[in-house]
Design an enzyme around this catalytic site. Structure first.
Site, mmCIF file in Angstrom:
data_model
loop_
_atom_site.group_PDB
_atom_site.id
_atom_site.type_symbol
_atom_site.label_atom_id
_atom_site.label_comp_id
_atom_site.label_asym_id
_atom_site.label_seq_id
_atom_site.Cartn_x
_atom_site.Cartn_y
_atom_site.Cartn_z
ATOM 1 N N GLY A 196 0.792 -1.218 0.000
ATOM 2 C CA GLY A 196 0.000 0.000 0.000
ATOM 3 C C GLY A 196 0.820 1.262 0.000
ATOM 4 N N ASN A 221 -5.477 -8.022 -6.839
ATOM 5 C CA ASN A 221 -5.147 -7.675 -5.461
ATOM 6 C C ASN A 221 -3.900 -6.811 -5.406
ATOM 7 O OD1 ASN A 221 -7.286 -9.251 -4.459
ATOM 8 N ND2 ASN A 221 -6.032 -11.089 -4.806
ATOM 9 N N LEU A 222 -4.065 -5.647 -4.872
ATOM 10 C CA LEU A 222 -2.993 -4.660 -4.776
ATOM 11 C C LEU A 222 -1.702 -5.270 -4.227
ATOM 12 C CD1 LEU A 222 -2.160 -1.631 -4.793
ATOM 13 C CD2 LEU A 222 -2.942 -1.543 -2.435
ATOM 14 N N ASP A 223 -0.618 -5.131 -4.941
ATOM 15 C CA ASP A 223 0.706 -5.543 -4.476
ATOM 16 C C ASP A 223 0.793 -7.029 -4.170
ATOM 17 O OD1 ASP A 223 1.330 -2.845 -4.624
ATOM 18 O OD2 ASP A 223 1.005 -2.488 -2.505
ATOM 19 N N GLU A 224 -0.135 -7.814 -4.717
ATOM 20 C CA GLU A 224 -0.102 -9.241 -4.401
ATOM 21 C C GLU A 224 0.095 -10.123 -5.626
ATOM 22 O OE1 GLU A 224 -3.259 -10.441 -1.793
ATOM 23 O OE2 GLU A 224 -2.663 -8.968 -0.277
#
Lengths: 279, 279, 279, 279
Positions: A196, A221-224
C-alpha cells in the site's frame, strides 16, 4: 537460419524432455540453450528452449509438440522481434528515465510506444527522448473515466506490456483484466512487507535495517501479484523516511529494469501467483 | 527406484541433447532436472542430468551414451554415496570449525576422514568433534619430507577431495599432481587481486573498499587454479589489516562451504582453467 | 591507562558535544573514537565515546556529565569486561554452534554461561563445547511453569543478555519483562514480512525472490521489537519451503552473530521501538 | 542562520575534538553531525563537522581553528553551493546518461558544465539534455595536442571535479597534475585486479565468479589512485566477455554515481593513496 524460442508450460509427465527434443531433432533444429523446471508441488512442467535452424512451418511444429504434450499445454514459439511497451508514470523520474535512456540507446529490448502520466511533470523529458507523452489527469473525474481515457490511448499500439514506473494510482480490476499478465509494477518495498501507500514511511516507523523494491505482475489484489524480482539494500538509523525514499530510487530502477529484461527475453513464466524465472 | 546423476563433458555437436535423452528414455529413466551448457568459445558441451528409475546396468548405459558422443567424451554416472574428504589446516579455526560442525550434524554432504595440521592448535577441537587429527610439523624438514608425511596419512583414506582450510603452506607441484582436480583451497582475497602472502595486508595498503574470498581448485600455479566461488564484502577506512582479517573470516568460511557444497553435489565441471557451476 | 566507553542517551540541546568533550578534557581523557547521532524526529541525542586515560573516579565523572546533560539522561560508563550470555534453543544447531564455536575460540566477546533447550537435541554438542546444557521440556506443563523452570536456572548467572538461537517457543510477557532490553531473538524472515510461525513456508507460498533473517530485541509483541540487524539473500523458483529453510540457515547465523557482536561491543542504543547502531 | 561544513585534516594529538568543539561553541555554532577518524598507522586526524548558526566571519573562525591545530593542518570551511563538473567520455552512454539525467532532475548535487568526447557518439544525447558537448578527436595529433585542446575548453569553467565516465584514453601526468585530487575515474573492474585495457576480457579469461567496478581519484599511475567506492556482482560461466561488459554497466554507473555523491557532499578525504569516506 533463424533463431526460435520454444516456451512450454504443461502438466508434468514422464518423458517430456525426450519427446520434445525428439521432435526438434526431426525438424533439424539445434538446441542452443535449454532450461526446464518441474514444480513438484503443482505437478507442472516448464521449459524454455532456444534453438537455431531453418523453420519451415511453425504451425506444424507447434501441432507436433502439442500432440505429445498433456492436454491444456501452453506452447509458444517466439521468433525474435522487438516488443512494444507503454509506461505509466506520475511525478518521479528515475524509473522512467532509466527505461527511456535504455530505449534511446537500443538496449532496452523494447520500443517505448508512449508514456502516460497523471501529472505532466515528466512530459518534457519523455518528449526530449522522442517518446509521445499523454497527460491524463485523474482529477475531477471518476476512476472509470480516468481509465477509459488511458485505454483509448493504449489501444492505438500493439502493446506487449504496460509498465507502471512509479504510477501512484490504483488501477481497477476492470482495467487490469484487459491486460492479463501484461502489467508490470515496481513497488517500493520488499513485498509482502509494507504493502500500500508510503512504504518508506512505514519502513522508517518500523525501524527496519533494510529497504527494498519488488517488480511484479499486477493482478486484482494490490501488491499481491506474481513477483518477478526483488532486492534489498541496507539502511540505518540516520535516514528519515524521505532519505530512505531517495536512496530507494537506485534499487527501484535497478529491480524494474532487471525484471523487464527478464520478461522481454521471455525468461519469465507465470504459474498461479508465482513466477518461474530462467536466468 | 534409484537416483542417478549423469555428468557428461565433451566436444559440442548438433543433436547431443536429443541423442542423450533418447537413450535415457529407452532405459525408462525419468529426467528430474537437467542442466546443459555449450561453451561456444571452446566448442565444448556440458550436461548434468538427475534422473530416477531402475538402473539395471550402469556399464551398458555408459557405453550407449559414449557411442553417441564425440570421442574423448567424459561420462560419469554417479549414484549417491557420501563422499570422503580430508582437511588441511594451520592455526585458524573458522573454516575448519564450520566444516566440522556441518559434518557433525550431517549437513556437509561428506565425511571428514581426518584433519592434518602443520600446527597442533586445532587438534583439541577436531578431536572433540570426533575427527582424527594428525600433527605434521613442517619445521626442520624438507618440503618433500613434509609432504611425504602427509601423503602417507592421506593414502589411508579413499578421499574424494582434500580441502585446504586456511592451510598456510605452499604445496609442491609433486604433491598437487597426485590429486588432480581434487584439492580445493580457500584464498583470502578476491582473486586475481592479492595473490600470495598477506592479502589483507595488501588490501589495507592499497586502500580497497571491498575484501573478499575465493574458493578454487589447486593447480601448479599458486592461487591460479579454476575458481569455484567468490564473494566480497564492503570495508572502509576504519579497519586496519588485522581487523580486515577478522571481518574476512565470515566470508572465507561462507565461500568455502558454498564451494564445497557445489563440488560435493557434483555441480562443478572443470574446463581448462575455468569451472562450469550448475546452480 | 584504561579504556573507557561512555554511552549517553538524552534529550537533544545545543552544545551537548562541546559540554561533554570539555568534561573529558578536564579529566585528561583522550577521545579515541566518537560517534553521535541526533534523532530530529524525537529530539534525542545519542553518543558513544571511546576514550583512554587514567580514570580515577568513574562516579565523579558520571555526575559531572549528568550535571551538564538534560534531565533523565542515561549515562553509562563501561570499562571493558567480558559479558555473560545464556542461549535458549530448540532443535536447530546452526546458530548455537556458531556462537559456541566463537566462544570456544574466544572471539565471541562473551562467555556462554549456559544453554537451555526445550529439546535435548543439542545437549551433546553444547557439552562437547564445555558449556552446561539444561533440558527444560515444555510439554505437560503450563507455560508459567515452563518459564519458571528456566528462570530458576538463569538466575544462577549474572547475565548481560539472553539469546534466543532458534528457540521455537513464544515467551510470555511476564518472562520478557524480567529481562528488559536483554533478550535478543533471531527471526527467520525479513521482518515485518512473515511474522509468526513457518516464515519459510509463507515465503514459499508467496513466491518471493528473497529470503532473510532479522535479529531483534524481544518485547511483548511477537516479532515486533527493535530491529538490530537484517539481511536478505536471493532465492528462486527451484527452492521449496524446506530448501529455503536450509539455505536460510546461513543468513540466520550470520545476522545473529553480527547483531550480537554489535550489542556486545555496546554499539547499540534502544530508542522507542528502534535501534541506533554505531558501526 | 547558515549551514557550515568544517573539514579538518591534520596530525593527530590529544584533545583535538575538545579544542575544536570549544571554538565552535564560542562562535555559537550548533553541531548537527560530526564524524571523526584517527588513522593510527599514519598518526593523522580527520573530521567533518556539519553545524548551523550565524557565521559572521569565516576567516576568523578558520584562523582560530588553525591556531589550536598542529602545523600543516588543512582546514576547509564549506558553505553550501552547487559544484561544477565536466565529464569526459568516449562512446559508452550508460555512465554519462546516468549523470546527465540526475543533473537534469536536480538530484546530482552538481551542474554539468560541459561534456567532452573523443568520439561524437554521445553529442546528440548531451545536447538533448541541454549540456554543451565538445568533440575533441584524439586521432592524427599528439597526446599533448589532444590534451591541450581539452584544457582550453575546461579552463572556461570553474570546475570542482572532472569525471571520466568511461573515457577510454590514458591521460598524461602533465594533464593530471593540473587537476590534483580533482579527476575521478570509473574503472570497470574490482581494482587492483584487471588494471589497464579490457578488464572484462581479462575477467572472462581468468574465469572469475564476480565482476566489479571501482571509482577512484586519478593520479599519475594508471588505475592506482585513491579508491573511493567499489562494488562487485556475481557472474557465471554462461557469460562471455561481451555479456560481462553489458552486465557490468549497471554496476559501473551505480559505483560512479555513489562515489560522486560522496565526493560532492564533501564526505571524502584523501590521505596518501587512500580515502577516508564518512558515510
Amino acid at each position: 537460419m533463424n533463431n526460435l524460442l520454444i516456451l512450454i508450460q504443461c502438466k508434468d509427465k514422464v518423458g517430456l524432455v525426450t519427446d520434445i527434443t525428439r521432435i526438434l531433432a526431426l525438424h533439424k533444429l539445434n538446441i542452443i540453450a535449454m532450461r526446464e523446471f518441474v514444480d513438484e508441488t503443482e505437478n507442472k512442467f516448464f521449459t524454455r528452449i532456444a534453438c537455431s535452424g531453418i523453420i519451415t512451418d511453425k504451425l506444424v511444429l507447434k501441432q507436433e509438440l502439442i500432440a505429445v504434450l498433456p492436454i491444456e499445454a501452453k506452447v509458444n514459439l517466439v521468433t525474435k522481434k522487438e516488443k512494444n511497451i507503454a509506461v505509466l508514470v506520475t511525478k518521479e523520474f528515475h524509473c522512467l528515465a532509466d527505461l527511456l535512456v535504455r530505449a534511446h540507446f537500443k538496449t532496452l529490448g523494447a520500443v517505448v510506444k508512449c508514456v502516460i502520466g497523471n501529472h505532466s511533470t515528466l512530459q518534457e523529458f519523455a518528449e526530449k527522448m522522442g517518446v509521445p507523452f499523454f497527460y491524463v489527469a485523474h482529477e475531477n473525474k471518476s476512476k472509470a473515466d480516468f481509465e477509459r481515457e488511458m485505454v483509448q490511448l493504449l489501444i492505438n499500439y500493439e502493446l506487449d506490456y504496460i509498465v507502471l514506473a512509479k504510477f501512484m494510482r490504483i488501477l481497477s480490476p476492470e482495467f487490469i483484466q484487459q491486460y492479463p499478465n501484461k502489467i508490470i509494477n515496481i513497488h517500493h518495498s520488499f513485498l509482502p512487507a509494507f504493502v500500500g501507500a508510503s512504504p518508506y514511511r512505514q519502513a522508517f516507523e518500523r525501524g527496519v535495517k533494510i529497504i527494498g523494491a519488488t517488480a511484479h505482475f499486477v493482478t486484482n489484489n494490490l501488491d499481491e501479484g506474481p513477483i518477478i524480482n526483488q532486492q534489498t539494500i541496507h539502511v540505518n538509523h540516520t535516514l528519515n523516511a524521505k532519505q530512505m525514499a531517495i536512496g530507494g530510487r537506485e534499487i527501484e530502477k535497478a529491480v524494474l529494469s532487471k525484471a523487464l529484461e527478464q520478461v522481454l527475453e521471455d525468461r519469465v513464466f507465470i504459474s498461479g501467483n508465482k513466477t518461474i524465472v530462467f536466468e
